[in-house]
Design an enzyme around this catalytic site. Structure first.
Site, PDB file in Angstrom:
ATOM      1  N   GLU A  47       0.847  -1.204   0.000  1.00  0.00           N
ATOM      2  CA  GLU A  47       0.000   0.000   0.000  1.00  0.00           C
ATOM      3  C   GLU A  47       0.875   1.243   0.000  1.00  0.00           C
ATOM      4  O   GLU A  47       1.641   1.464   0.938  1.00  0.00           O
ATOM      5  CB  GLU A  47      -0.909   0.024   1.231  1.00  0.00           C
ATOM      6  N   ARG A  51       0.359  10.484   0.234  1.00  0.00           N
ATOM      7  CA  ARG A  51       0.715  11.565   1.160  1.00  0.00           C
ATOM      8  C   ARG A  51       1.924  12.366   0.703  1.00  0.00           C
ATOM      9  O   ARG A  51       2.339  13.299   1.382  1.00  0.00           O
ATOM     10  CB  ARG A  51       0.995  10.991   2.559  1.00  0.00           C
ATOM     11  N   LYS A 134     -10.968  -1.973   6.690  1.00  0.00           N
ATOM     12  CA  LYS A 134      -9.804  -1.511   7.435  1.00  0.00           C
ATOM     13  C   LYS A 134     -10.287  -0.999   8.791  1.00  0.00           C
ATOM     14  O   LYS A 134     -11.287  -0.286   8.867  1.00  0.00           O
ATOM     15  CB  LYS A 134      -9.122  -0.384   6.652  1.00  0.00           C
TER      16      LYS A 134
END
Length: 220
Positions: A47, A51, A134
């Site tokens: 993943e 950001r 999640k």
């Protein structure tokens, strides 16, 4: 892609290894060797969080690494979903879930691992068909004890806890009946990435891959 279909795919991904590396990549030139190191250590599902300015290029580079499956994390808006899909992301991960984001993922045919922090959020997602979720931010919202509490009333929902998961507590999460894998950043420390110490990262990945995960199979 329906939420049910998306959950079948993300559940299969979560069963491939006990840890999904959560990666914040500053330099896209490091993306491909980093992915190779993690895959070599037994962590094939990656993943990359959106950001940093380098994130989309990093996804593109990692998508070309054999044996790996790269996804985009920190999906917040439909624009994020479209950009991640165009970069080569094969699945998406979000810290929470909105109707707009869920619809964007469906429109882009991107399997989504949506985030939930409460029983109500988990129930609402499951009602739509997302039974693989999640659990975020895991440690801040009660950690293992909170997730264990959800297993009783919500046994049909499975989770990938992320946020504060470390080598010290990962095993406790993985021992829960409703946890298939965990998300963690410890397998790719920033200092090792900066130095390009791919051998050390492979060893960290190998140790993480040896944690007791769940069998690689679908569960209806």
């Amino acid at each position: 892609m329906t939420p049910f279909e998306a959950s079948r795919i993300t559940e299969a991904l979560c069963r491939r290894a006990p840890v999904i590396p959560v990666l914040v990549i500053e330099d896209a030139a490091q993306a491909r060797p980093l992915a190779k190191a993690l895959v070599a250590g037994g962590l094939p599902v990656l993943e990359v969080t959106l950001r940093t300015p380098a994130a989309l290029e990093a996804i593109h580079e990692m998508s070309r690494v054999g044996g790996g499956t790269v996804g985009a994390g920190t999906l917040i808006t439909p624009k994020d979903v479209a950009a991640a899909k165009a970069a080569g992301a094969q699945f998406g991960v979000s810290p929470g879930a909105t109707a707009t984001l869920v619809q964007a993922a469906a429109d882009e045919e991107m399997p989504l691992l949506p985030g939930a922090a409460t029983a109500s959020e988990a129930m609402a997602l499951a009602e739509r068909g997302y039974t693989m979720q999640k659990f975020f931010p895991a440690e801040a919202i009660g950690g293992v004890a909170a997730l264990k509490s959800l297993a009783g009333p919500l046994p049909h929902i499975r989770f990938c806890p992320t946020g504060g998961v470390t080598p010290a507590n990962a095993g406790s999460y993985l021992a829960l009946s409703n946890t298939l894998c965990v998300g963690g950043s410890w397998v790719a420390p920033a200092e090792l990435v900066r130095r390009g110490d791919w051998a050390a990262i492979t060893e960290l990945a190998r140790a993480a891959a040896a944690l007791p995960g769940k069998p690689a199979e679908y569960v209806a």
